[in-house]
Design a protein around this motif. Structure first.
Motif, PDB file in Angstrom:
ATOM      1  N   GLN A   1      -4.933   0.143  -0.177  1.00 39.40           N
ATOM      2  CA  GLN A   1      -6.449  -0.023  -0.062  1.00 39.40           C
ATOM      3  C   GLN A   1      -6.777  -1.205   0.981  1.00 39.40           C
ATOM      4  OE1 GLN A   1      -7.541  -1.013  -4.305  1.00 39.40           O
ATOM      5  NE2 GLN A   1      -7.614   1.425  -4.667  1.00 39.40           N
ATOM      6  N   ALA A   2      -5.846  -2.247   1.128  1.00 38.74           N
ATOM      7  CA  ALA A   2      -6.366  -3.671   1.926  1.00 38.74           C
ATOM      8  C   ALA A   2      -5.024  -4.165   2.038  1.00 38.74           C
ATOM      9  CB  ALA A   2      -7.372  -4.086   1.268  1.00 38.74           C
ATOM     10  N   VAL A   3      -5.086  -4.843   3.379  1.00 37.90           N
ATOM     11  CA  VAL A   3      -4.040  -5.734   3.667  1.00 37.90           C
ATOM     12  C   VAL A   3      -4.825  -7.245   3.963  1.00 37.90           C
ATOM     13  CG1 VAL A   3      -2.131  -6.611   5.449  1.00 37.90           C
ATOM     14  CG2 VAL A   3      -2.518  -3.986   5.200  1.00 37.90           C
ATOM     15  N   ALA A   4      -4.612  -7.959   2.749  1.00 39.54           N
ATOM     16  CA  ALA A   4      -5.175  -9.374   3.021  1.00 39.54           C
ATOM     17  C   ALA A   4      -4.484 -10.224   2.242  1.00 39.54           C
ATOM     18  CB  ALA A   4      -6.581  -9.160   2.178  1.00 39.54           C
ATOM     19  N   GLY A   5      -4.941 -11.463   2.372  1.00 42.32           N
ATOM     20  CA  GLY A   5      -4.184 -12.613   1.692  1.00 42.32           C
ATOM     21  C   GLY A   5      -4.729 -12.840   0.277  1.00 42.32           C
ATOM     22  N   PHE A   6      -3.515 -13.446  -0.420  1.00 38.50           N
ATOM     23  CA  PHE A   6      -3.503 -13.724  -1.586  1.00 38.50           C
ATOM     24  C   PHE A   6      -2.837 -15.082  -1.906  1.00 38.50           C
ATOM     25  CE2 PHE A   6      -1.609 -13.681  -6.178  1.00 38.50           C
ATOM     26  CZ  PHE A   6      -2.522 -13.338  -6.972  1.00 38.50           C
ATOM     27  N   ARG A   7      -3.758 -15.885  -2.512  1.00 35.05           N
ATOM     28  CA  ARG A   7      -3.423 -17.410  -2.661  1.00 35.05           C
ATOM     29  C   ARG A   7      -2.824 -18.005  -1.461  1.00 35.05           C
ATOM     30  NH1 ARG A   7      -1.415 -16.808  -9.075  1.00 35.05           N
ATOM     31  NH2 ARG A   7      -3.463 -16.214  -9.752  1.00 35.05           N
ATOM     32  N   GLY A   8      -3.083 -17.406  -0.338  1.00 34.89           N
ATOM     33  CA  GLY A   8      -2.559 -18.165   0.887  1.00 34.89           C
ATOM     34  C   GLY A   8      -1.288 -17.478   1.657  1.00 34.89           C
ATOM     35  N   TYR A   9      -1.379 -16.285   1.012  1.00 35.00           N
ATOM     36  CA  TYR A   9       0.167 -15.367   1.459  1.00 35.00           C
ATOM     37  C   TYR A   9      -0.529 -13.931   1.720  1.00 35.00           C
ATOM     38  CZ  TYR A   9       3.249 -19.235  -0.353  1.00 35.00           C
ATOM     39  OH  TYR A   9       3.529 -20.469  -0.481  1.00 35.00           O
ATOM     40  N   PRO A  10       0.214 -13.160   2.757  1.00 36.28           N
ATOM     41  CA  PRO A  10       0.045 -12.004   2.987  1.00 36.28           C
ATOM     42  C   PRO A  10       0.166 -10.986   2.033  1.00 36.28           C
ATOM     43  CG  PRO A  10       1.870 -12.458   4.239  1.00 36.28           C
ATOM     44  CD  PRO A  10       1.198 -13.772   3.600  1.00 36.28           C
ATOM     45  N   ALA A  11      -0.576 -10.051   1.618  1.00 32.89           N
ATOM     46  CA  ALA A  11      -0.533  -9.293   0.433  1.00 32.89           C
ATOM     47  C   ALA A  11      -0.847  -7.984   0.812  1.00 32.89           C
ATOM     48  CB  ALA A  11      -1.137  -9.709  -0.586  1.00 32.89           C
ATOM     49  N   LEU A  12      -0.519  -7.016   0.052  1.00 33.25           N
ATOM     50  CA  LEU A  12      -0.849  -5.467   0.006  1.00 33.25           C
ATOM     51  C   LEU A  12      -1.867  -5.353  -1.447  1.00 33.25           C
ATOM     52  CD1 LEU A  12       2.368  -3.472   1.322  1.00 33.25           C
ATOM     53  CD2 LEU A  12       0.225  -4.542   2.430  1.00 33.25           C
ATOM     54  N   GLN A  13      -2.873  -5.023  -1.173  1.00 33.15           N
ATOM     55  CA  GLN A  13      -3.671  -4.377  -2.398  1.00 33.15           C
ATOM     56  C   GLN A  13      -3.993  -3.065  -2.513  1.00 33.15           C
ATOM     57  OE1 GLN A  13      -7.849  -5.946  -2.742  1.00 33.15           O
ATOM     58  NE2 GLN A  13      -8.519  -4.109  -3.091  1.00 33.15           N
ATOM     59  N   THR A  14      -3.285  -2.261  -3.651  1.00 36.88           N
ATOM     60  CA  THR A  14      -3.132  -1.050  -3.712  1.00 36.88           C
ATOM     61  C   THR A  14      -3.968  -0.368  -4.705  1.00 36.88           C
ATOM     62  OG1 THR A  14      -1.319  -0.863  -5.336  1.00 36.88           O
ATOM     63  CG2 THR A  14      -0.955  -1.534  -3.041  1.00 36.88           C
TER      64      THR A  14
END
Length: 231
Positions: free
Chosen positions: A89-102
């Motif tokens: 759904q998105a490629v974004a940051g999570f707590r300062g790290y790159p993450a995949l939201q699915t």
């Protein structure tokens, strides 16, 4: 031979995903346009809206991990393979790290690959486990359970092990010594503590050695049953 169980009930899905997240099980994510899975972790679970957040792979190729693409997540838990499909759904940051939201998976495939009888070992059993890295380093661990097809153990969390790699091992169970090669099938790294849990599958075990291990496992289990009945 394997037995597949499809998990689609909401409460069961939530429980299994929560366990994967809580235990920080090592995950491989496979993009639908790629032939090679990438290592990852399930960083967070959002229940409202229902979505998952994965650690982004090191090779964050936009062609493979773009919004709208499908990925398959694979991990191992208690000797079984867990597999589920989600959409990015998105490629974004999570707590300062790159993450995949699915998206939330519609179902999860629980595949039991274990064919051999497995016995849990206590601290009173005479057992020993050692692994040997490619660099010659010796890694000692505490054997937790074993069968004719593999074993589980605790080992220093700093040990340089990678899920899927094949390394040499030696095993002493009840005074019977075995050695050969083993494939690391599961790495469970807790958020704190000194040790991590590994699950390993024996590779190319000779039939005679396999029968010996089966006999030892059943003898130990009978001893445990008799001990419990005498309490």
């Amino acid at each position: 031979m394997s037995d597949d169980t499809v998990v689609s009930k909401a409460d069961e899905l939530t429980s299994l995903l929560g366990s994967v997240h809580k235990q920080q099980l090592a995950i491989r994510i496979l993009a639908e346009t790629s032939a090679t899975p990438e290592p990852s972790l399930l960083l967070a679970i959002d229940h409202r809206p229902r979505r998952l957040i994965f650690d982004a792979p090191r090779n964050l190729d936009a062609a493979h991990f773009a919004v709208g693409k499908r990925i398959t997540a694979l991990t191992y838990k208690d000797g079984a393979e867990l597999r589920f499909d989600v959409g990015i759904q998105a490629v974004a940051g999570f707590r300062g790290y790159p993450a995949l939201q699915t998206s939330w998976p519609k179902q999860l495939i629980y595949r039991q690959r274990r064919k051999a009888f497995r016995v849990r070992l206590g601290s009173s059993e005479n057992s020993r486990m050692e692994l040997y890295g490619d660099d010659g380093n010796q890694l000692r661990g505490q054997l937790l359970d074993f069968s004719a097809s593999g074993f589980g153990a605790l080992i220093e969390r700093s040990a340089p092990l990678v899920m899927g790699e094949i390394i040499d091992y030696s095993l002493d169970v009840g005074g019977v010594y075995f050695s050969g090669k083993v494939e690391i099938r599961d790495l469970t790294i807790p958020s704190q503590g000194r040790f991590m849990r590994i699950g390993a599958a024996l590779v190319k075990l000779e039939p005679q050695a396999q029968k010996q291990l089966e006999r030892i496992a059943r003898d130990l289990e009978r001893r445990k049953i008799r001990s419990n009945n005498n309490r």
